[in-house]
Design a protein around this motif. Structure first.
Motif, PDB file in Angstrom:
ATOM      1  N   PRO A   1      88.996  56.230 -82.509  1.00  0.00           N
ATOM      2  CA  PRO A   1      88.819  57.198 -83.608  1.00  0.00           C
ATOM      3  C   PRO A   1      89.339  58.592 -83.286  1.00  0.00           C
ATOM      4  O   PRO A   1      89.671  59.354 -84.199  1.00  0.00           O
ATOM      5  N   SER A   2      89.450  58.930 -82.014  1.00  0.00           N
ATOM      6  CA  SER A   2      89.921  60.267 -81.631  1.00  0.00           C
ATOM      7  C   SER A   2      91.440  60.343 -81.504  1.00  0.00           C
ATOM      8  O   SER A   2      91.967  61.366 -81.059  1.00  0.00           O
TER       9      SER A   2
ATOM     10  N   ALA B   1      85.256  57.972 -91.437  1.00  0.00           N
ATOM     11  CA  ALA B   1      84.730  59.153 -90.751  1.00  0.00           C
ATOM     12  C   ALA B   1      83.544  59.711 -91.532  1.00  0.00           C
ATOM     13  O   ALA B   1      83.662  59.926 -92.734  1.00  0.00           O
ATOM     14  N   PRO B   2      82.434  59.922 -90.817  1.00  0.00           N
ATOM     15  CA  PRO B   2      82.181  59.532 -89.435  1.00  0.00           C
ATOM     16  C   PRO B   2      82.147  58.008 -89.281  1.00  0.00           C
ATOM     17  O   PRO B   2      81.949  57.283 -90.264  1.00  0.00           O
ATOM     18  N   GLY B   3      82.313  57.529 -88.053  1.00  0.00           N
ATOM     19  CA  GLY B   3      82.313  56.091 -87.813  1.00  0.00           C
ATOM     20  C   GLY B   3      80.934  55.482 -87.974  1.00  0.00           C
ATOM     21  O   GLY B   3      79.905  56.155 -87.853  1.00  0.00           O
ATOM     22  N   SER B   4      80.926  54.195 -88.218  1.00  0.00           N
ATOM     23  CA  SER B   4      79.660  53.490 -88.409  1.00  0.00           C
ATOM     24  C   SER B   4      78.807  53.529 -87.144  1.00  0.00           C
ATOM     25  O   SER B   4      79.287  53.260 -86.037  1.00  0.00           O
ATOM     26  N   ASN B   5      77.574  53.894 -87.310  1.00  0.00           N
ATOM     27  CA  ASN B   5      76.518  53.846 -86.286  1.00  0.00           C
ATOM     28  C   ASN B   5      76.639  54.910 -85.192  1.00  0.00           C
ATOM     29  O   ASN B   5      75.623  55.423 -84.716  1.00  0.00           O
ATOM     30  N   THR B   6      77.855  55.243 -84.767  1.00  0.00           N
ATOM     31  CA  THR B   6      78.020  56.212 -83.684  1.00  0.00           C
ATOM     32  C   THR B   6      78.708  57.491 -84.155  1.00  0.00           C
ATOM     33  O   THR B   6      78.847  58.432 -83.386  1.00  0.00           O
ATOM     34  N   PHE B   7      79.195  57.548 -85.372  1.00  0.00           N
ATOM     35  CA  PHE B   7      79.557  58.772 -86.095  1.00  0.00           C
ATOM     36  C   PHE B   7      80.728  59.560 -85.494  1.00  0.00           C
ATOM     37  O   PHE B   7      80.790  60.777 -85.610  1.00  0.00           O
ATOM     38  N   GLU B   8      81.676  58.836 -84.884  1.00  0.00           N
ATOM     39  CA  GLU B   8      82.882  59.493 -84.384  1.00  0.00           C
ATOM     40  C   GLU B   8      83.674  60.079 -85.546  1.00  0.00           C
ATOM     41  O   GLU B   8      83.797  59.475 -86.605  1.00  0.00           O
ATOM     42  N   MET B   9      84.229  61.273 -85.327  1.00  0.00           N
ATOM     43  CA  MET B   9      85.063  61.902 -86.331  1.00  0.00           C
ATOM     44  C   MET B   9      86.525  61.522 -86.117  1.00  0.00           C
ATOM     45  O   MET B   9      86.922  61.133 -85.024  1.00  0.00           O
ATOM     46  N   GLN B  10      87.326  61.646 -87.182  1.00  0.00           N
ATOM     47  CA  GLN B  10      88.758  61.379 -87.122  1.00  0.00           C
ATOM     48  C   GLN B  10      89.531  62.564 -87.695  1.00  0.00           C
ATOM     49  O   GLN B  10      89.045  63.227 -88.623  1.00  0.00           O
ATOM     50  N   ASP B  11      90.724  62.787 -87.161  1.00  0.00           N
ATOM     51  CA  ASP B  11      91.617  63.800 -87.722  1.00  0.00           C
ATOM     52  C   ASP B  11      92.399  63.138 -88.847  1.00  0.00           C
ATOM     53  O   ASP B  11      93.524  62.653 -88.659  1.00  0.00           O
ATOM     54  N   ILE B  12      91.809  63.092 -90.022  1.00  0.00           N
ATOM     55  CA  ILE B  12      92.380  62.355 -91.149  1.00  0.00           C
ATOM     56  C   ILE B  12      93.750  62.906 -91.564  1.00  0.00           C
ATOM     57  O   ILE B  12      94.700  62.131 -91.750  1.00  0.00           O
ATOM     58  N   PRO B  13      93.928  64.220 -91.731  1.00  0.00           N
ATOM     59  CA  PRO B  13      95.249  64.707 -92.126  1.00  0.00           C
ATOM     60  C   PRO B  13      96.351  64.344 -91.138  1.00  0.00           C
ATOM     61  O   PRO B  13      97.472  64.006 -91.542  1.00  0.00           O
ATOM     62  N   ALA B  14      96.063  64.411 -89.837  1.00  0.00           N
ATOM     63  CA  ALA B  14      97.068  64.084 -88.825  1.00  0.00           C
ATOM     64  C   ALA B  14      97.448  62.614 -88.887  1.00  0.00           C
ATOM     65  O   ALA B  14      98.636  62.249 -88.800  1.00  0.00           O
ATOM     66  N   ILE B  15      96.454  61.757 -89.033  1.00  0.00           N
ATOM     67  CA  ILE B  15      96.718  60.320 -89.135  1.00  0.00           C
ATOM     68  C   ILE B  15      97.518  60.008 -90.397  1.00  0.00           C
ATOM     69  O   ILE B  15      98.475  59.223 -90.375  1.00  0.00           O
ATOM     70  N   ALA B  16      97.150  60.637 -91.509  1.00  0.00           N
ATOM     71  CA  ALA B  16      97.845  60.390 -92.771  1.00  0.00           C
ATOM     72  C   ALA B  16      99.303  60.814 -92.698  1.00  0.00           C
ATOM     73  O   ALA B  16     100.195  60.127 -93.213  1.00  0.00           O
ATOM     74  N   GLU B  17      99.556  61.938 -92.064  1.00  0.00           N
ATOM     75  CA  GLU B  17     100.935  62.421 -91.958  1.00  0.00           C
ATOM     76  C   GLU B  17     101.813  61.424 -91.203  1.00  0.00           C
ATOM     77  O   GLU B  17     102.939  61.125 -91.614  1.00  0.00           O
ATOM     78  N   VAL B  18     101.297  60.890 -90.101  1.00  0.00           N
ATOM     79  CA  VAL B  18     102.058  59.917 -89.319  1.00  0.00           C
ATOM     80  C   VAL B  18     102.245  58.628 -90.110  1.00  0.00           C
ATOM     81  O   VAL B  18     103.351  58.065 -90.168  1.00  0.00           O
ATOM     82  N   ALA B  19     101.168  58.139 -90.724  1.00  0.00           N
ATOM     83  CA  ALA B  19     101.248  56.887 -91.478  1.00  0.00           C
ATOM     84  C   ALA B  19     102.271  56.984 -92.602  1.00  0.00           C
ATOM     85  O   ALA B  19     103.093  56.077 -92.809  1.00  0.00           O
ATOM     86  N   HIS B  20     102.246  58.088 -93.328  1.00  0.00           N
ATOM     87  CA  HIS B  20     103.173  58.245 -94.447  1.00  0.00           C
ATOM     88  C   HIS B  20     104.617  58.357 -93.966  1.00  0.00           C
ATOM     89  O   HIS B  20     105.538  57.880 -94.630  1.00  0.00           O
TER      90      HIS B  20
END
Length: 395
Positions: free
Chosen positions: A135-136, A156-175
């Motif tokens: 997730p990081s 985000a947060p992840g299930s049960n352990t609530f890890e955060m994700q850098d959603i904009p950064a991931i989206a930029e790469v995916a797109h």
């Protein structure tokens, strides 16, 4: 209808109170009609062939489901929304719409467990390969993208352990690689995080939780931007997984009070989470709104609030005693119910099963207890948690 360019002129609770249904469209009644429908009649055979009328069959939508979908579009800023019979269906329907045999799917390792089961079972049988990522990872997800990666799923947060994700950064790469991005945003709801404003194409909610809010409805919603909407609609209509009219009506009714309920959930949960930091028997508190949490900076940057579910890690050095200590904690509770799901008015507790993790490994200090903080008084809930901690220490 798209709301992408609509600038909100009112506060969120005002919008929750009035979105999704215009009373003037139905004789002035403030709530939409509950339409129970399968067959829809056509005025003549030519219209039956052309299907040139607003409603053609119950599975494609009714005034009731349209009211809920319109409200979600208003909240999400989406091109379109579909309502489906469960939160899990809200994940599987867009996956099936976005993926074909031979495709590759990236899924965060802290994902909702049934999502993993769907990927390992049905998607695998269809010839779709799933890989899991930390997730990081952020923009480093670049190294996992393949020519056939068609979807990146985030939570985000992840299930049960609530890890955060850098959603904009991931989206930029995916797109940049031509892939879509989906997000399970059930924890935050559109009130605290709007995925489509941060690069996500498909926003997923187990509306069973906070929108419905009363532990008596199973329903999910999926909202998509212009790019992802045609495939989502095609998947939804092909599968025939439409939400029931009564459930749609009750979820729209729940939306009216979601803002005030979330305020209460947030205040109570933060008070309890802060109080549990440093308490004997608690090794760690897993809540992204706490400054002590590793993903706090991402939460603070992107989110504007937090909801009512988080976890504690019990301080149990002997790994062979993890289950016994967790059960002792749970069995001593008098107010917290022992049950799955969350988002309702009552507090719940569960021993989180993290055995499926391959990258985002479980905490080593002890078992993870997930707590859903309901609408009860904080003092009573703290006393109940203390009962559980006393029992765990004595076990």
């Amino acid at each position: 209808m798209s709301n992408e360019n609509k600038t909100p002129k009112t506060g969120i609770n005002t919008r929750l109170a009035h979105s999704g249904h215009d009373p003037r469209s139905f004789h002035g009644f403030v709530n939409p009609p509950v339409v129970h429908a399968s067959t829809v009649l056509f005025p003549d055979s030519a219209t039956m062939v052309s299907r040139d009328q607003k409603y053609t069959y119950g599975t494609y939508g009714t005034p009731t489901t349209d009211a809920l979908n319109a409200a979600m579009n208003e909240l999400e800023g989406s091109e379109g929304t579909v309502a489906v019979p469960s939160g899990l269906a809200a994940i599987t329907v867009p996956f099936l719409g976005a993926l074909s045999a031979g495709d590759h799917l990236l899924v965060v390792d802290s994902v909702y467990g049934p999502t993993r089961n769907f990927c390992a079972g049905m998607l695998s049988r269809m010839g779709i390969e799933t890989s899991y990522y930390d997730p990081s990872i952020g923009a480093d997800i670049e190294g996992l993208m393949r020519p056939n990666t068609k979807l990146v799923h985030t939570e985000a947060p992840g299930s049960n352990t609530f890890e955060m994700q850098d959603i904009p950064a991931i989206a930029e790469v995916a797109h940049a690689h031509g892939a879509l991005v989906s997000m399970d945003n059930t924890w935050a709801t559109p009130l605290f995080f709007k995925p489509l404003d941060h690069g996500v194409d498909i926003s997923i909610h187990a509306a069973t939780k906070y929108p419905a809010g009363h532990s008596d409805i199973l329903i999910g919603t999926v909202s998509a931007n212009k790019r992802a909407w045609p495939a989502l609609w095609a998947s939804f209509t092909a599968l025939g997984v439409c939400a029931a009219p009564d459930d749609s009506y009750m979820t729209l009714r729940g939306l009216r009070t979601m803002g005030v309920r979330l305020d209460r959930h947030q205040q109570s949960t933060l008070a309890i989470a802060h109080a549990l930091e440093g308490v004997a028997g608690v090794a760690r508190v897993l809540h992204p709104a706490l400054e002590s949490f590793p993903g706090h900076a991402l939460w603070k940057r992107d989110f504007c609030g937090s909801s009512g579910i988080f976890s504690i890690v019990l301080d149990v050095a002997d790994a062979s005693r993890h289950q016994a200590k967790a059960h002792a904690f749970l069995d001593a509770l008098e107010i917290f119910g022992l049950g799955y799901s969350w988002g309702g008015y009552e507090s719940l507790a569960v021993h989180a099963n993290l055995s499926d993790r391959t990258i985002a490994m479980p905490p080593k200090e002890g078992p993870v207890i997930r707590l859903q903080i309901g609408l009860e008084d904080v003092e009573d809930l703290m006393a109940d948690i203390e009962r559980g901690l006393d029992a765990a220490r004595a076990a």
